[in-house]
Write an enzyme that holds these catalytic residues in place. Sequence first.
Site, short mmCIF file in Angstrom:
data_model
loop_
_atom_site.label_atom_id
_atom_site.label_comp_id
_atom_site.label_asym_id
_atom_site.label_seq_id
_atom_site.Cartn_x
_atom_site.Cartn_y
_atom_site.Cartn_z
N HIS A 268 0.92 -1.11 0.01
CA HIS A 268 -0.07 -0.18 -0.04
C HIS A 268 0.99 1.28 0.00
CE1 HIS A 268 -3.57 2.41 0.50
NE2 HIS A 268 -3.77 2.00 1.87
N HIS A 307 -2.39 -2.52 -9.87
CA HIS A 307 -3.43 -1.97 -8.93
C HIS A 307 -4.61 -2.68 -8.93
CE1 HIS A 307 -5.76 1.31 -6.84
NE2 HIS A 307 -4.63 1.73 -6.50
N ASP A 363 2.67 5.37 -7.10
CA ASP A 363 4.10 5.16 -6.31
C ASP A 363 5.10 5.06 -7.14
OD1 ASP A 363 3.01 5.25 -3.70
OD2 ASP A 363 2.28 3.20 -4.24
N1 COA Z 1 4.63 -7.14 -10.65
C1 COA Z 1 4.74 -8.14 -11.02
N2 COA Z 1 3.41 -9.06 -11.07
C2 COA Z 1 2.41 -8.66 -10.43
C3 COA Z 1 2.31 -7.25 -9.78
C4 COA Z 1 3.71 -6.55 -9.87
N3 COA Z 1 3.81 -5.15 -9.21
N4 COA Z 1 1.17 -6.90 -9.51
C5 COA Z 1 0.32 -7.92 -9.72
N5 COA Z 1 1.06 -8.88 -10.53
C6 COA Z 1 0.55 -10.04 -11.07
C7 COA Z 1 0.30 -11.06 -9.89
O1 COA Z 1 1.37 -11.99 -9.71
C8 COA Z 1 -0.73 -11.86 -10.30
O2 COA Z 1 -0.37 -12.74 -11.58
P1 COA Z 1 -0.89 -14.52 -11.72
O3 COA Z 1 -2.35 -14.04 -12.25
O4 COA Z 1 -0.08 -14.98 -12.49
O5 COA Z 1 -0.91 -15.06 -10.34
C9 COA Z 1 -1.60 -10.73 -11.27
O6 COA Z 1 -0.63 -10.04 -11.59
C10 COA Z 1 -2.66 -10.17 -10.36
O7 COA Z 1 -2.16 -9.71 -9.08
P2 COA Z 1 -2.91 -9.65 -7.72
O8 COA Z 1 -1.88 -9.91 -6.76
O9 COA Z 1 -4.14 -10.69 -7.94
O10 COA Z 1 -3.21 -8.26 -7.99
P3 COA Z 1 -4.14 -7.45 -6.52
O11 COA Z 1 -5.23 -6.75 -7.12
O12 COA Z 1 -4.14 -8.36 -5.60
O13 COA Z 1 -2.83 -6.75 -6.24
C11 COA Z 1 -1.33 -4.96 -5.81
C12 COA Z 1 -2.60 -5.14 -6.28
C13 COA Z 1 -1.12 -3.29 -5.81
C14 COA Z 1 -1.09 -5.08 -4.46
C15 COA Z 1 -0.18 -5.31 -6.89
O14 COA Z 1 -0.43 -4.96 -8.06
C16 COA Z 1 1.24 -5.10 -6.23
O15 COA Z 1 1.68 -5.81 -5.39
N6 COA Z 1 1.68 -4.23 -6.83
C17 COA Z 1 3.01 -3.67 -6.31
C18 COA Z 1 2.99 -2.96 -4.83
C19 COA Z 1 2.47 -1.65 -5.37
O16 COA Z 1 3.12 -0.93 -6.11
N7 COA Z 1 1.65 -1.17 -4.52
C20 COA Z 1 0.91 0.18 -4.76
C21 COA Z 1 -0.45 0.16 -4.94
S1 COA Z 1 -1.09 2.03 -5.37
#
Ligand code: COA
Length: 429
Positions: A268, A307, A363
């Site tokens: 987050h 996201h 971010d």
């Molecule tokens: N890098 C690589 N792969 C990513 C990714 C990233 N930043 N974010 C998501 N993915 C992949 C996941 O591994 C998953 O792949 P799969 O379907 O093969 O398993 C798919 O994309 C969906 O991801 P998921 O974790 O289900 O999405 P989410 O909606 O739960 O997660 C976040 C959202 C923001 C937590 C996630 O994108 C993330 O961890 N991003 C990095 C942290 C970040 O920048 N956070 C700030 C948010 S404002």
Amino acid sequence: MSKETLTITDNRTGKTYEVAIKDGTIKAMDLRQITTGEDDFGIMCYDPAFTNTASCKSKITFIDGDKGILRYRGYPIEQLAEKSTYLETAYLILNGELPTQSQLNDWTHTITNHTMTHENIKKFIDGFRYDAHPMGMLISVVGALSTFYPAAKNINDAKVRRQETERLIAKMPTLAAFCYRHIMGFPFAYPDNDLSYTGNFLNMLFKMTELKYKSNPVLERALDVLFILHADHEQNCSTNAMRSVGSSQVDPYSAVAAAVAALYGPLHGGANEAVLRMLTEIGSKHNIPDFIEKVKGGSGRLMGFGHRVYKNYDPRARIIKETADQVFEVTGRNPLLDIALELEKIALEDEYFIKRKLYPNVDFYSGLIYQAMGFPVDMFPVLFAIPRTVGWLAQWEEMMQDSEQKIARPRQIYLGYDERDYVAMESRS
Ligand code: COA
């Protein structure tokens, strides 16, 4: 004419049910009537992480994640970032309308005059170790404020709620700056009421021996724009924490402390910090392909990408990219920018990221600006917490006025043991 209902057939019993559809949703409680018999509790929804569950009705922030749209109270984020100030946007988020000039003057005066904290707060901060993470300190110190304002417990009194809201918005920069000065080993710098919200914050952070601190207007405005972009984002993790903890009717300081704790996590608000560490670790453009392969192989994530809601370019990331150019003209180019730009280019052309609709989020570039402005990496999530405070409080206020809201308490699917007898120590294997 089509009916706004959903017909459900339970194939276990052959019974059919009709439930109302309103605002594109059905009520989870309407499913409870679907049972196989008297002993059956009824159907529940299983939705870990709330990916398809609306927990409230809200009039504050609108996001269309597929189209990359963000609006506060109907106003596009692009227009607010260009034309508004953080304090004006905060007023809008809290009150629903843009202020008139006299309303803005009163609001600015009120916030400016609540920036001081009790002197004991300084002693409290002094108790932390020199290398304490400022988010850990902020969580504690915001929570501690509840003990300074015991009347804040009267959360059913609208006047009290308003006063504590003003106090929190006003004091967050002071608390954040004090945490920073503690880590740096500098004496605390008091608020200067002549300055703007962000100008005063920069004053409390960076003032040294000069009698009057004067910030660079480009940097002050850049910080103000960043604050506008971070002010609210509907039901994100920390806002959900604010609403959930607030639903127990605890005072707002305690609920905001919980929201700050939720924001601290690297998925987050801690993501901007994680991005900077990631870019530093990558070190050079040559190392990007290897890094991308590792991410695709499941080892780590490309921080600042992806996201839960945006499946398109985060509109805030676009604005931040422009703001970064203005900041770098003053501070000089952050050398990590080249790595970030190349990383973005490669990722946006890569099948893995395209297929999963992973785009830069807020971010990805904000940390580069913060670093260029002289903030240590640890302070990045704190810079998110300050402006998000108004979002948390506006959402809390909305919840307090919503007669449909109750204490937040999800259900579970119990998969553990059925009843069994206690086993004496000597009989355990
Ligand atoms: N890098 C690589 N792969 C990513 C990714 C990233 N930043 N974010 C998501 N993915 C992949 C996941 O591994 C998953 O792949 P799969 O379907 O093969 O398993 C798919 O994309 C969906 O991801 P998921 O974790 O289900 O999405 P989410 O909606 O739960 O997660 C976040 C959202 C923001 C937590 C996630 O994108 C993330 O961890 N991003 C990095 C942290 C970040 O920048 N956070 C700030 C948010 S404002």
